[in-house]
Scaffold this active site. Structure first.
Site, PDB file in Angstrom:
ATOM      1  N   PRO A  66       1.002  -1.219  -0.284  1.00 26.02           N
ATOM      2  CG  PRO A  66      -0.021  -1.348   2.209  1.00 26.02           C
ATOM      3  CD  PRO A  66       1.017  -1.950   1.080  1.00 26.02           C
ATOM      4  CG  HIS A  67       1.977   2.696  -3.346  1.00 32.43           C
ATOM      5  ND1 HIS A  67       1.702   1.976  -3.608  1.00 32.43           N
ATOM      6  CD2 HIS A  67       1.454   3.957  -4.737  1.00 32.43           C
ATOM      7  CE1 HIS A  67       1.019   1.586  -5.030  1.00 32.43           C
ATOM      8  NE2 HIS A  67       1.334   3.079  -5.392  1.00 32.43           N
TER       9      HIS A  67
END
Length: 151
Positions: A66-67
């Site tokens: 996740p980013h």
């Protein structure tokens, strides 16, 4: 920029338990917040959730990446968790996530963000590195492995 520059012992969790994907994202933002570089946790959490709606960051091979980018973040920051047990993350390959690496950066620093994302993805795509990572017993083991691979 090296991965070890955006991680700290406090932002690494081994044996993390998460109820589901959204809970994991919250826990990862909590870990990243320990860096002191996230003055507005709610805004960052919202950015990560919005990015996840576009397409799952479960990149396969039991890895979640996740980013997000948000201007409330002072400089690039990461968090890494080894999950026990693994959880469903809507991954591209349908497999549960056991390794989760969150990368957060500033909106106006896209180049650095993309280079870090690429480097993290490359490391976590390496079967041998992933296997070694999953055997880590403490956060300092993880930092030592990252330091070694970045030499």
């Amino acid at each position: 920029m090296k991965i070890i520059e955006i991680l700290s012992l406090e932002s690494i969790a081994i044996g993390l338990k998460a109820d589901n994907k959204d809970n994991l994202i919250e826990l990862m933002v909590d870990l990243a917040e320990k860096s002191g570089k996230i003055p507005n946790k709610a805004a960052v959490l919202k950015s990560v959730r919005e990015r996840e709606k576009i397409m799952s960051t479960g990149i396969g091979k039991n890895v979640g990446l996740p980013h997000a980018k948000n201007n409330s973040i002072e400089s690039p920051v990461g968090a890494l968790a080894l999950l026990n047990p693994p959880i469903d993350f809507d991954s591209l390959d349908g497999q549960p996530v056991q390794i989760c690496f969150m990368l957060l950066g500033k909106d106006n620093n896209v180049g650095v963000h993309l280079r870090l994302l690429s480097k993290i993805s490359r490391y976590l795509n390496n079967d041998e590195f992933r296997e070694r990572l999953l055997k880590a017993e403490k956060p300092s083991d993880v930092l030592a492995m990252l330091n070694e691979i970045e030499e």
